[in-house]
Design a protein around this motif. Structure first.
Motif, PDB file in Angstrom:
ATOM      1  N   ALA A  66      -2.834 -17.901  19.168  1.00  0.00           N
ATOM      2  CA  ALA A  66      -1.552 -17.812  18.459  1.00  0.00           C
ATOM      3  C   ALA A  66      -1.761 -17.954  16.958  1.00  0.00           C
ATOM      4  N   ASN A  67      -2.671 -18.867  16.561  1.00  0.00           N
ATOM      5  CA  ASN A  67      -2.971 -19.027  15.142  1.00  0.00           C
ATOM      6  C   ASN A  67      -3.580 -17.751  14.557  1.00  0.00           C
ATOM      7  N   GLU A  68      -4.492 -17.121  15.319  1.00  0.00           N
ATOM      8  CA  GLU A  68      -5.095 -15.870  14.843  1.00  0.00           C
ATOM      9  C   GLU A  68      -4.054 -14.762  14.734  1.00  0.00           C
ATOM     10  N   ARG A  69      -3.131 -14.692  15.687  1.00  0.00           N
ATOM     11  CA  ARG A  69      -2.076 -13.682  15.619  1.00  0.00           C
ATOM     12  C   ARG A  69      -1.217 -13.877  14.374  1.00  0.00           C
ATOM     13  N   MET A  70      -0.847 -15.137  14.094  1.00  0.00           N
ATOM     14  CA  MET A  70      -0.035 -15.415  12.905  1.00  0.00           C
ATOM     15  C   MET A  70      -0.794 -15.057  11.630  1.00  0.00           C
ATOM     16  N   ASN A  71      -2.084 -15.401  11.591  1.00  0.00           N
ATOM     17  CA  ASN A  71      -2.887 -15.087  10.410  1.00  0.00           C
ATOM     18  C   ASN A  71      -2.995 -13.584  10.192  1.00  0.00           C
ATOM     19  N   LEU A  72      -3.239 -12.845  11.272  1.00  0.00           N
ATOM     20  CA  LEU A  72      -3.345 -11.389  11.145  1.00  0.00           C
ATOM     21  C   LEU A  72      -2.022 -10.757  10.735  1.00  0.00           C
ATOM     22  N   MET A  73      -0.919 -11.281  11.249  1.00  0.00           N
ATOM     23  CA  MET A  73       0.386 -10.736  10.861  1.00  0.00           C
ATOM     24  C   MET A  73       0.641 -10.954   9.377  1.00  0.00           C
ATOM     25  N   ASN A  74       0.341 -12.170   8.871  1.00  0.00           N
ATOM     26  CA  ASN A  74       0.534 -12.439   7.443  1.00  0.00           C
ATOM     27  C   ASN A  74      -0.395 -11.578   6.586  1.00  0.00           C
ATOM     28  N   MET A  75      -1.635 -11.408   7.045  1.00  0.00           N
ATOM     29  CA  MET A  75      -2.550 -10.546   6.303  1.00  0.00           C
ATOM     30  C   MET A  75      -2.048  -9.100   6.282  1.00  0.00           C
ATOM     31  N   ALA A  76      -1.499  -8.648   7.401  1.00  0.00           N
ATOM     32  CA  ALA A  76      -0.951  -7.289   7.446  1.00  0.00           C
ATOM     33  C   ALA A  76       0.238  -7.152   6.496  1.00  0.00           C
ATOM     34  N   LYS A  77       1.098  -8.179   6.446  1.00  0.00           N
ATOM     35  CA  LYS A  77       2.226  -8.132   5.505  1.00  0.00           C
ATOM     36  C   LYS A  77       1.746  -7.997   4.064  1.00  0.00           C
ATOM     37  N   LEU A  78       0.771  -8.851   3.697  1.00  0.00           N
ATOM     38  CA  LEU A  78       0.270  -8.808   2.322  1.00  0.00           C
ATOM     39  C   LEU A  78      -0.416  -7.474   2.026  1.00  0.00           C
ATOM     40  N   SER A  79      -1.218  -6.991   2.990  1.00  0.00           N
ATOM     41  CA  SER A  79      -1.932  -5.739   2.768  1.00  0.00           C
ATOM     42  C   SER A  79      -0.972  -4.562   2.602  1.00  0.00           C
ATOM     43  N   ILE A  80       0.043  -4.476   3.475  1.00  0.00           N
ATOM     44  CA  ILE A  80       0.993  -3.361   3.405  1.00  0.00           C
ATOM     45  C   ILE A  80       1.806  -3.441   2.118  1.00  0.00           C
ATOM     46  N   LYS A  81       2.256  -4.656   1.772  1.00  0.00           N
ATOM     47  CA  LYS A  81       3.050  -4.813   0.549  1.00  0.00           C
ATOM     48  C   LYS A  81       2.235  -4.454  -0.692  1.00  0.00           C
ATOM     49  N   GLY A  82       1.002  -4.975  -0.771  1.00  0.00           N
ATOM     50  CA  GLY A  82       0.164  -4.657  -1.926  1.00  0.00           C
ATOM     51  C   GLY A  82      -0.190  -3.184  -2.004  1.00  0.00           C
ATOM     52  N   LEU A  83      -0.412  -2.544  -0.845  1.00  0.00           N
ATOM     53  CA  LEU A  83      -0.746  -1.125  -0.834  1.00  0.00           C
ATOM     54  C   LEU A  83       0.423  -0.278  -1.324  1.00  0.00           C
ATOM     55  N   ILE A  84       1.638  -0.603  -0.865  1.00  0.00           N
ATOM     56  CA  ILE A  84       2.815   0.179  -1.286  1.00  0.00           C
ATOM     57  C   ILE A  84       3.050   0.016  -2.780  1.00  0.00           C
ATOM     58  N   GLU A  85       2.997  -1.232  -3.292  1.00  0.00           N
ATOM     59  CA  GLU A  85       3.256  -1.465  -4.715  1.00  0.00           C
ATOM     60  C   GLU A  85       2.193  -0.805  -5.590  1.00  0.00           C
ATOM     61  N   SER A  86       0.934  -0.953  -5.210  1.00  0.00           N
ATOM     62  CA  SER A  86      -0.126  -0.360  -6.034  1.00  0.00           C
ATOM     63  C   SER A  86      -0.087   1.170  -5.982  1.00  0.00           C
ATOM     64  N   ALA A  87       0.259   1.732  -4.811  1.00  0.00           N
ATOM     65  CA  ALA A  87       0.344   3.190  -4.707  1.00  0.00           C
ATOM     66  C   ALA A  87       1.494   3.740  -5.534  1.00  0.00           C
ATOM     67  N   LEU A  88       2.648   3.045  -5.525  1.00  0.00           N
ATOM     68  CA  LEU A  88       3.779   3.504  -6.328  1.00  0.00           C
ATOM     69  C   LEU A  88       3.483   3.385  -7.817  1.00  0.00           C
ATOM     70  N   ASN A  89       2.789   2.327  -8.208  1.00  0.00           N
ATOM     71  CA  ASN A  89       2.412   2.181  -9.625  1.00  0.00           C
ATOM     72  C   ASN A  89       1.377   3.231 -10.036  1.00  0.00           C
ATOM     73  N   LEU A  90       0.508   3.578  -9.097  1.00  0.00           N
ATOM     74  CA  LEU A  90      -0.523   4.570  -9.412  1.00  0.00           C
ATOM     75  C   LEU A  90       0.077   5.962  -9.556  1.00  0.00           C
ATOM     76  N   GLY A  91       1.004   6.311  -8.698  1.00  0.00           N
ATOM     77  CA  GLY A  91       1.733   7.569  -8.832  1.00  0.00           C
ATOM     78  C   GLY A  91       0.927   8.816  -8.519  1.00  0.00           C
ATOM     79  N   ARG A  92      -0.029   8.734  -7.589  1.00  0.00           N
ATOM     80  CA  ARG A  92      -0.797   9.922  -7.200  1.00  0.00           C
ATOM     81  C   ARG A  92      -1.212   9.775  -5.741  1.00  0.00           C
ATOM     82  N   THR A  93      -1.806  10.842  -5.223  1.00  0.00           N
ATOM     83  CA  THR A  93      -2.250  10.841  -3.833  1.00  0.00           C
ATOM     84  C   THR A  93      -3.488   9.950  -3.681  1.00  0.00           C
ATOM     85  N   LEU A  94      -3.473   9.089  -2.649  1.00  0.00           N
ATOM     86  CA  LEU A  94      -4.567   8.154  -2.439  1.00  0.00           C
ATOM     87  C   LEU A  94      -5.683   8.822  -1.650  1.00  0.00           C
ATOM     88  N   ASP A  95      -6.937   8.373  -1.925  1.00  0.00           N
ATOM     89  CA  ASP A  95      -8.078   8.876  -1.187  1.00  0.00           C
ATOM     90  C   ASP A  95      -8.799   7.704  -0.540  1.00  0.00           C
TER      91      ASP A  95
END
Length: 498
Positions: A66-95
């Protein structure tokens, strides 16, 4: 979770060293991940005691999962949020070289590997998340194209590489969230691949699938042919998300400590991943050694069999030589019987060869007849095609003649209408002439004394009657011409059709 579990065989240093290492090390399986805004906070659990000579503790595996599931979920939240913000700031197609995107795929890989059941193979146990991803094409027909593309890629040799390529293609298609939701909703199918308390079987998996919807705003483009997806190291880089809790005290020193801790955590993760790889390779080596021993045993058995066969061959040679000697010493009657049998065998062989030659000749005749039939069929097909073309041209000519007939009929109707109009005009003129003749007669009767006027009036009446007669004759000639055309036009249409 080979990259998120601590190594089991650790060295046992002294008490002071254990205490110092526990203060400086954050065990990635024994931490709790929490979110502070846009950053990641790692908090140690109470299972690591800093007192000297701690007693071993036995924790509930369900609690650790259960602890690992919670940790992975939080990591996924941070990763998805950071990816969306950085991609929008970058303003181009990602590779594929974009660091936040690489970390996102690593986190997704860990989420899909969590709680996987190990499958026994010839080279040892294997854990691969490619099996669950193959089920998506049965649930969503649109995913069949991705699965076929992944299987057709030439550079992929392992199931892990195929799973990584599938994730990248699904993100390019902007349907990763849809595919994950369809997969999570079928828990009866996932139970074949995952443990009951795995992330994909619990509520955290549905939450991560909902978070993936935000990635539809990202445009990504990957080149799969030159990328080596089989041998990539899937290690989460926590340095992108970590921050120091006491940032107000000594920012420079705390920043250095945080950087050191990040580097240390990265090295630990890499070391654990390498340990897992070494264990897998050791298992493969053991399996190969076992197979080698089996092969050596089979080789020894084969050698013994060869020796026995050689002995039997020598014994058969001796027996054959003994039989030949006995035949030479035997009576001549045996030789004559053998000669007769040999002549009969030769005769039978000649008959068989003659029969074979006859059969070959018949087969050649059949082949030549078949070729002639094929040639005749081709000629017939060519003749049929030519006749079809001629029929098409005749039909086109018939259509043209029909069109010409319709045009002549239309002209005939128009000419008939003109004749009718002119006949009506002629009748009117005749009426007017009759009226004028009557008036002339009345004038002649009234003016009998004036002879020159009467003569001029009689000349005018004769001239008027002559003009009306000529107009009647022209109308009659036109009507005859039109009737002749109407008679000749059906005949010409019939001749064209014939």
């Amino acid at each position: 979770m080979s990259a998120l579990t601590p190594p089991t065989d650790m060295p046992t240093p002294t008490t002071d060293k254990i205490t110092q290492a526990a203060m400086e090390t954050i065990y990635l399986c024994k931490f709790r991940v929490s979110m502070d805004g846009e950053w990641l906070c790692l908090r140690e659990l109470d299972d690591i005691s800093l007192t000297p000579d701690p007693e071993p503790t036995h924790e509930d595996p369900n609690y650790l999962m259960a602890n690992e599931r919670m940790n992975l979920m939080n990591m996924a939240k941070l990763s998805i949020k950071g990816l969306i913000e950085s991609a929008l700031n970058l303003g181009r197609t990602l590779d594929s070289d974009y660091a936040p995107l690489q970390q996102f795929f690593v986190v997704m890989e860990h989420c899909l590997k969590h709680g996987l059941k190990a499958k026994k193979t010839f080279l040892g146990q294997n854990k691969s998340f490619w099996g669950p991803l193959e089920l998506v094409e049965k649930l969503v027909p649109e995913a069949a194209e991705i699965t076929a593309s992944v299987k057709d890629l030439p550079g992929l040799k392992t199931p892990v590489g195929r799973g990584r390529a599938w994730l990248r293609l699904a993100l390019m298609q902007k349907k990763l969230s849809e595919y994950m939701k369809a997969l999570i909703n079928k828990k009866e199918l996932l139970s074949e691949f995952y443990e009951p308390n795995a992330l994909m079987m619990e509520e955290e998996g549905a939450i991560i699938a909902g978070l993936l919807v935000g990635l539809n705003v990202i445009d990504a483009n990957f080149c799969m042919k030159g990328e080596d997806l089989d041998s990539q190291v899937g290690v989460i880089d926590f340095s992108m998300y970590l921050k120091d809790g006491n940032s107000s005290k000594g920012t420079e020193g705390d920043g250095q400590i945080t950087a050191i801790l990040d580097q240390k955590n990265y090295v630990e993760e890499l070391n654990r991943h390498l340990n897992a790889t070494v264990n897998n390779l050791q298992a493969k080596v053991d399996a190969l050694e076992k197979s080698n021993t089996k092969l050596t045993e089979e080789l020894a058995v084969a050698n013994n069999r060869i020796i026995t066969l050689q002995e039997e061959m020598e014994r058969v040679k001796e027996e054959s030589s003994y039989i030949l000697e006995s035949n030479r010493k035997g009576p001549k009657q045996d030789r004559t019987a053998e000669g007769q049998a040999l002549s009969e065998a030769r005769k039978h062989l000649k008959e068989e060869t003659q029969l074979r030659l006859d059969v070959e000749k018949e087969l050649e005749m059949q082949i030549s007849m078949r070729q002639e039939m094929e040639l005749a069929m081709k000629m017939l097909e060519k003749d049929v095609c030519e006749k079809q073309d001629a029929l098409v041209s005749l039909r086109q000519q018939l259509d043209d003649l029909r069109a010409l007939k319709h045009e002549l009929a239309f002209k005939l109707q128009s000419s008939d209408l003109g004749v009718k109009q002119k006949s009506e005009l002629n009748s009117r003129l005749e009426e007017k002439t009759n009226q004028m003749a009557a008036t002339i007669k009345q004038l002649e009767q009234s003016s009998c004394g004036s002879h020159p006027d009467c003569a001029r009036l009689s000349e005018a009446a004769s001239l008027l009657s002559w003009t009306t007669g000529s107009s009647n004759r022209t109308l009659e000639t036109r009507s005859t011409v039109c009737s002749w055309k109407s008679r000749s036009s059906p005949g010409s249409g019939e001749e064209g059709a014939a």
